[in-house]
Write a protein that holds these residues in place. Structure first.
Motif, PDB file in Angstrom:
ATOM      1  N   ARG A  85      -7.457  16.382  -2.082  1.00  0.00           N
ATOM      2  CA  ARG A  85      -7.957  17.395  -1.164  1.00  0.00           C
ATOM      3  C   ARG A  85      -7.013  17.656   0.003  1.00  0.00           C
ATOM      4  NH1 ARG A  85     -13.991  15.697   0.284  1.00  0.00           N
ATOM      5  NH2 ARG A  85     -12.958  13.662   0.449  1.00  0.00           N
ATOM      6  N   PHE A  86      -5.875  17.005  -0.007  1.00  0.00           N
ATOM      7  CA  PHE A  86      -4.876  17.260   1.030  1.00  0.00           C
ATOM      8  C   PHE A  86      -3.518  17.393   0.353  1.00  0.00           C
ATOM      9  CE2 PHE A  86      -5.711  12.770   0.558  1.00  0.00           C
ATOM     10  CZ  PHE A  86      -4.462  12.176   0.500  1.00  0.00           C
ATOM     11  N   PRO A  87      -2.551  18.037   1.004  1.00  0.00           N
ATOM     12  CA  PRO A  87      -1.297  18.421   0.338  1.00  0.00           C
ATOM     13  C   PRO A  87      -0.284  17.292   0.186  1.00  0.00           C
ATOM     14  CG  PRO A  87      -1.273  19.181   2.592  1.00  0.00           C
ATOM     15  CD  PRO A  87      -2.634  18.587   2.370  1.00  0.00           C
ATOM     16  N   LEU A  88      -0.657  16.280  -0.589  1.00  0.00           N
ATOM     17  CA  LEU A  88       0.265  15.199  -0.907  1.00  0.00           C
ATOM     18  C   LEU A  88      -0.183  14.570  -2.215  1.00  0.00           C
ATOM     19  CD1 LEU A  88       2.706  13.543   0.231  1.00  0.00           C
ATOM     20  CD2 LEU A  88       1.016  11.911   1.084  1.00  0.00           C
ATOM     21  N   CYS A  89       0.702  14.570  -3.216  1.00  0.00           N
ATOM     22  CA  CYS A  89       0.322  13.984  -4.503  1.00  0.00           C
ATOM     23  C   CYS A  89       0.374  12.459  -4.403  1.00  0.00           C
ATOM     24  CB  CYS A  89       1.251  14.496  -5.615  1.00  0.00           C
ATOM     25  SG  CYS A  89       2.944  13.883  -5.537  1.00  0.00           S
ATOM     26  N   ARG A  90      -0.281  11.795  -5.329  1.00  0.00           N
ATOM     27  CA  ARG A  90      -0.380  10.336  -5.270  1.00  0.00           C
ATOM     28  C   ARG A  90       0.988   9.669  -5.420  1.00  0.00           C
ATOM     29  NH1 ARG A  90      -5.633   8.965  -5.189  1.00  0.00           N
ATOM     30  NH2 ARG A  90      -7.147  10.464  -6.043  1.00  0.00           N
ATOM     31  N   GLY A  91       1.846  10.253  -6.257  1.00  0.00           N
ATOM     32  CA  GLY A  91       3.174   9.678  -6.436  1.00  0.00           C
ATOM     33  C   GLY A  91       3.987   9.697  -5.157  1.00  0.00           C
ATOM     34  N   CYS A  92       3.998  10.843  -4.476  1.00  0.00           N
ATOM     35  CA  CYS A  92       4.743  10.954  -3.221  1.00  0.00           C
ATOM     36  C   CYS A  92       4.111  10.084  -2.136  1.00  0.00           C
ATOM     37  CB  CYS A  92       4.809  12.411  -2.766  1.00  0.00           C
ATOM     38  SG  CYS A  92       5.935  13.438  -3.755  1.00  0.00           S
ATOM     39  N   GLU A  93       2.786   9.971  -2.170  1.00  0.00           N
ATOM     40  CA  GLU A  93       2.103   9.131  -1.182  1.00  0.00           C
ATOM     41  C   GLU A  93       2.513   7.674  -1.346  1.00  0.00           C
ATOM     42  OE1 GLU A  93      -2.415   8.152   0.458  1.00  0.00           O
ATOM     43  OE2 GLU A  93      -2.133   9.394  -1.330  1.00  0.00           O
ATOM     44  N   GLN A  94       2.589   7.206  -2.586  1.00  0.00           N
ATOM     45  CA  GLN A  94       2.983   5.820  -2.828  1.00  0.00           C
ATOM     46  C   GLN A  94       4.443   5.564  -2.451  1.00  0.00           C
ATOM     47  OE1 GLN A  94       2.067   5.163  -6.953  1.00  0.00           O
ATOM     48  NE2 GLN A  94      -0.146   5.073  -6.625  1.00  0.00           N
ATOM     49  N   ASP A  95       5.276   6.608  -2.568  1.00  0.00           N
ATOM     50  CA  ASP A  95       6.700   6.445  -2.302  1.00  0.00           C
ATOM     51  C   ASP A  95       7.061   6.606  -0.824  1.00  0.00           C
ATOM     52  OD1 ASP A  95       7.202   5.963  -4.947  1.00  0.00           O
ATOM     53  OD2 ASP A  95       7.750   8.045  -5.415  1.00  0.00           O
ATOM     54  N   LEU A  96       6.103   6.909   0.025  1.00  0.00           N
ATOM     55  CA  LEU A  96       6.399   7.070   1.441  1.00  0.00           C
ATOM     56  C   LEU A  96       6.911   5.747   2.028  1.00  0.00           C
ATOM     57  CD1 LEU A  96       3.401   9.240   2.732  1.00  0.00           C
ATOM     58  CD2 LEU A  96       5.757   9.969   2.331  1.00  0.00           C
ATOM     59  N   PRO A  97       7.772   5.815   3.046  1.00  0.00           N
ATOM     60  CA  PRO A  97       8.324   4.583   3.646  1.00  0.00           C
ATOM     61  C   PRO A  97       7.315   3.920   4.589  1.00  0.00           C
ATOM     62  CG  PRO A  97       9.192   6.501   4.783  1.00  0.00           C
ATOM     63  CD  PRO A  97       8.382   7.034   3.622  1.00  0.00           C
ATOM     64  N   TRP A  98       6.292   3.303   4.001  1.00  0.00           N
ATOM     65  CA  TRP A  98       5.243   2.670   4.798  1.00  0.00           C
ATOM     66  C   TRP A  98       5.824   1.482   5.577  1.00  0.00           C
ATOM     67  CZ3 TRP A  98       1.172   5.535   5.304  1.00  0.00           C
ATOM     68  CH2 TRP A  98       0.757   6.363   4.259  1.00  0.00           C
ATOM     69  N   LEU A  99       5.379   1.355   6.801  1.00  0.00           N
ATOM     70  CA  LEU A  99       5.824   0.264   7.655  1.00  0.00           C
ATOM     71  C   LEU A  99       4.791  -0.856   7.572  1.00  0.00           C
ATOM     72  CD1 LEU A  99       7.767  -0.893   9.710  1.00  0.00           C
ATOM     73  CD2 LEU A  99       6.625   0.454  11.493  1.00  0.00           C
ATOM     74  N   ASN A 100       5.093  -1.890   6.798  1.00  0.00           N
ATOM     75  CA  ASN A 100       4.133  -2.961   6.537  1.00  0.00           C
ATOM     76  C   ASN A 100       4.345  -4.193   7.404  1.00  0.00           C
ATOM     77  OD1 ASN A 100       2.782  -1.563   4.387  1.00  0.00           O
ATOM     78  ND2 ASN A 100       4.541  -2.005   3.082  1.00  0.00           N
ATOM     79  N   SER A 101       5.564  -4.408   7.866  1.00  0.00           N
ATOM     80  CA  SER A 101       5.860  -5.575   8.686  1.00  0.00           C
ATOM     81  C   SER A 101       6.564  -5.120   9.960  1.00  0.00           C
ATOM     82  CB  SER A 101       6.754  -6.557   7.925  1.00  0.00           C
ATOM     83  OG  SER A 101       6.099  -7.012   6.761  1.00  0.00           O
ATOM     84  N   TYR A 102       6.020  -5.515  11.093  1.00  0.00           N
ATOM     85  CA  TYR A 102       6.542  -4.977  12.350  1.00  0.00           C
ATOM     86  C   TYR A 102       6.101  -5.858  13.514  1.00  0.00           C
ATOM     87  CZ  TYR A 102       1.829  -3.138  11.843  1.00  0.00           C
ATOM     88  OH  TYR A 102       0.491  -3.023  11.587  1.00  0.00           O
ATOM     89  N   CYS A 103       6.826  -5.764  14.609  1.00  0.00           N
ATOM     90  CA  CYS A 103       6.458  -6.440  15.846  1.00  0.00           C
ATOM     91  C   CYS A 103       5.170  -5.816  16.370  1.00  0.00           C
ATOM     92  CB  CYS A 103       7.574  -6.287  16.877  1.00  0.00           C
ATOM     93  SG  CYS A 103       7.144  -6.814  18.555  1.00  0.00           S
TER      94      CYS A 103
END
Length: 266
Positions: free
Chosen positions: A31-49
């Motif tokens: 329902r929003f303009p981002l496919c699941r593949g591109c969403e998974q490939d985004l540079p998510w920030l998982n570890s950070y100060c």
């Protein structure tokens, strides 16, 4: 008027046509303009100060944030010389393709990208930082009136309005103002950035006394060296605000300069 036309055109296009992914242009199947593949490939920030959101080496324990988190989750620089703000949160690293979406927002007032990124921010915040106390108000990083007239809009304000609507947090545009029309920060050294922003911001003390200000969050699109966040947070703290969080969509990856508002920055 131009921005109003762009906004309504964006809304109409999104309503009348099936959403397509803003990155690959294929049907998003969501329902929003981002496919699941591109969403998974985004540079998510998982570890950070937990304090400055500096990207850290991947580790499940380092992905935790919050006031009860181990002190080791802070980077060495924040342990030695903490910035003026309490903590920073960013769900993404400022890398491809996030940098492209940010440029669309900044230079083309792309409301599709604003809505998409604010949605991702809120989803990630609620999934991974749900134990954090929410701020009382959101404060968009202000633009000087001259810069605002030239650009036509403040992307930090647009993001704050979208995030605030999703989370039910009021946006305050009167508490902070930018008094100096400072040069662009890009290309400046740490010392130059700090000098560039000295006395640049002002807090409306009457407004602060009226609404109270125990806990606020500054909203910006990207956090690079942290100079702007530190200088604005310092101004707010001197005015009496107790807790100042930094909420931004993306954080520059490791290798950047440290928080340049601090004396030992290089």
């Amino acid at each position: 008027m131009k921005n109003i036309r762009v906004y309504f055109s964006s809304i109409i296009d999104q309503t009348l046509s099936p959403p397509r992914c803003l990155l690959c242009q294929l049907p998003s199947q969501q329902r929003f303009p981002l496919c699941r593949g591109c969403e998974q490939d985004l540079p998510w920030l998982n570890s950070y100060c937990l304090q400055c959101a500096e990207p850290l080496p991947e580790s499940p324990t380092l992905a935790l944030i919050g006031p009860q988190a181990p002190v080791s989750l802070r980077c060495g620089h924040c342990l030695q010389q903490p910035p003026a703000f309490t903590l920073a949160y960013a769900p993404l690293r400022y890398e491809f393709p996030i940098d492209l979406l940010m440029q669309r927002i900044k230079h083309r007032a792309d409301y599709h990208s604003i809505e998409l990124l604010s949605r991702l921010f809120c989803q990630r915040l609620q999934q991974h930082a749900q134990h954090l106390p929410l701020p009382q108000q959101l404060l968009p990083v202000p633009l000087h009136s001259k810069r605002l007239r030239q650009r036509g809009f403040n992307q930090s304000l647009e993001l704050a309005l979208s995030i605030g609507q999703r989370l039910g947090i009021p946006v305050n545009t009167k508490l902070c103002s930018r008094e100096l029309d400072t040069p662009h920060q890009q290309g400046l050294s740490a010392i130059q950035r700090r000098r560039n922003l000295t006395d640049a911001f002002r807090v409306n003390q009457t407004q602060l006394d009226r609404i109270g200000g125990a806990h606020v969050a500054l909203i910006d699109d990207v956090m690079t060296t942290g100079t702007t966040a530190h200088m604005l947070a310092s101004t707010l703290r001197r005015a009496g605000v107790e807790q100042i969080d930094i909420w931004c969509l993306a954080r520059t990856p490791a290798g950047r300069q440290h928080i340049s508002g601090l004396p030992s920055s290089k």
